[in-house]
Design a protein around this motif. Structure first.
Motif, PDB file in Angstrom:
ATOM      1  N   UNK A  21       0.863  -1.168   0.000  1.00 22.84           N
ATOM      2  CA  UNK A  21       0.000   0.000   0.000  1.00 22.84           C
ATOM      3  C   UNK A  21       0.902   1.221   0.000  1.00 22.84           C
ATOM      4  N   UNK A  22       0.929   1.943  -1.101  1.00 27.55           N
ATOM      5  CA  UNK A  22       1.892   3.028  -1.249  1.00 27.55           C
ATOM      6  C   UNK A  22       1.335   4.397  -0.905  1.00 27.55           C
ATOM      7  N   UNK A  23       0.051   4.491  -0.630  1.00 21.87           N
ATOM      8  CA  UNK A  23      -0.516   5.811  -0.351  1.00 21.87           C
ATOM      9  C   UNK A  23      -0.844   6.010   1.130  1.00 21.87           C
ATOM     10  N   UNK A  47       0.076  11.958  -6.582  1.00 22.52           N
ATOM     11  CA  UNK A  47       0.435  10.686  -7.215  1.00 22.52           C
ATOM     12  C   UNK A  47      -0.720   9.698  -7.277  1.00 22.52           C
ATOM     13  N   UNK A  48      -1.471   9.572  -6.185  1.00 28.62           N
ATOM     14  CA  UNK A  48      -2.446   8.488  -6.059  1.00 28.62           C
ATOM     15  C   UNK A  48      -3.900   8.944  -5.961  1.00 28.62           C
ATOM     16  N   UNK A  49      -4.163  10.228  -5.941  1.00 25.45           N
ATOM     17  CA  UNK A  49      -5.512  10.812  -5.786  1.00 25.45           C
ATOM     18  C   UNK A  49      -6.084  10.644  -4.384  1.00 25.45           C
ATOM     19  N   UNK A  50      -5.710   9.594  -3.666  1.00 21.86           N
ATOM     20  CA  UNK A  50      -6.212   9.329  -2.321  1.00 21.86           C
ATOM     21  C   UNK A  50      -5.015   9.060  -1.414  1.00 21.86           C
ATOM     22  N   UNK A  51      -5.100   9.548  -0.176  1.00 20.33           N
ATOM     23  CA  UNK A  51      -4.047   9.276   0.797  1.00 20.33           C
ATOM     24  C   UNK A  51      -4.702   8.783   2.080  1.00 20.33           C
ATOM     25  N   UNK A  52      -4.021   7.864   2.746  1.00 27.03           N
ATOM     26  CA  UNK A  52      -4.477   7.362   4.034  1.00 27.03           C
ATOM     27  C   UNK A  52      -3.506   7.856   5.099  1.00 27.03           C
ATOM     28  N   UNK A  53      -4.022   8.602   6.052  1.00 28.76           N
ATOM     29  CA  UNK A  53      -3.225   9.066   7.182  1.00 28.76           C
ATOM     30  C   UNK A  53      -3.532   8.156   8.358  1.00 28.76           C
ATOM     31  N   UNK A  54      -2.507   7.626   8.988  1.00 28.50           N
ATOM     32  CA  UNK A  54      -2.688   6.654  10.056  1.00 28.50           C
ATOM     33  C   UNK A  54      -1.825   7.038  11.251  1.00 28.50           C
ATOM     34  N   UNK A  55      -2.348   6.812  12.452  1.00 29.81           N
ATOM     35  CA  UNK A  55      -1.572   7.111  13.655  1.00 29.81           C
ATOM     36  C   UNK A  55      -2.069   6.292  14.832  1.00 29.81           C
ATOM     37  N   UNK A  56      -1.200   6.159  15.811  1.00 29.59           N
ATOM     38  CA  UNK A  56      -1.521   5.485  17.065  1.00 29.59           C
ATOM     39  C   UNK A  56      -1.335   6.454  18.232  1.00 29.59           C
TER      40      UNK A  56
END
Length: 173
Positions: A21-23, A47-56
């Protein structure tokens, strides 16, 4: 007790099916400055039109801030938010602890490219910063402020609002 649970802006991550998963951007609130992640998210959206931001854990507030910056600047639309908990081993105590996790999915807006091009074309002025002045509550720009103690305040209490010069609004409260 905050174990280093979130990697520093990794580029490739694995999906459940083993593909990468590159985005996805895994955000840490201790490794990089906020605008590193904002700019990285812009790059990924380009680059991908969509981005996933993730955090803990404690980095969740940083992810929410990044998302809000992108949305407020008209660059992104929030598609979804997922929250969960994950079991992590506390390295100091050696036992499992649950950490909160958030994933925010953002999609670039229709005018993303226009906004990015306009921002890139804007002239950069070295060491430019707005002029600032302190305007006490209930006062307007340019009014004398010597020995003014607002009603209900004691002398020496901080009551000033810092605002960009020329941006004083009538209703500061």
């Amino acid at each position: 007790m905050e174990p280093v649970a979130v990697a520093d802006a990794k580029i490739a991550h694995h999906n459940n099916d083993g593909s990468q998963k590159k985005n996805r951007i895994q955000v840490s609130n201790t490794k990089k400055p906020l605008f590193f992640y904002v700019n990285l998210a812009k790059k990924y959206m380009r680059q991908y039109d969509v981005v996933e931001l993730s955090a803990l854990g404690m980095a969740i507030t940083t992810v929410v801030t990044i998302s809000e910056i992108l949305k407020n600047n008209g660059l992104a639309i929030q598609k979804s938010i997922t929250t969960s908990t994950v079991d992590m081993k506390d390295e100091t105590k050696g036992k499992l602890v649950q950490k909160a996790k958030i994933e925010i999915f953002l999609e670039k807006t229709d005018n993303f490219e226009t906004l990015m091009t306009t921002a890139a074309a804007a002239p950069v002025v070295a060491n430019a910063s707005p002029e600032w002045e302190i305007v006490p509550e209930g006062k307007k720009e340019g009014e004398t402020t010597d020995a003014v103690v607002p009603e209900g305040k004691k002398e020496g209490e901080t009551t000033d609002d810092v605002v960009p010069k020329g941006k004083v609004e009538d209703d500061c409260a």
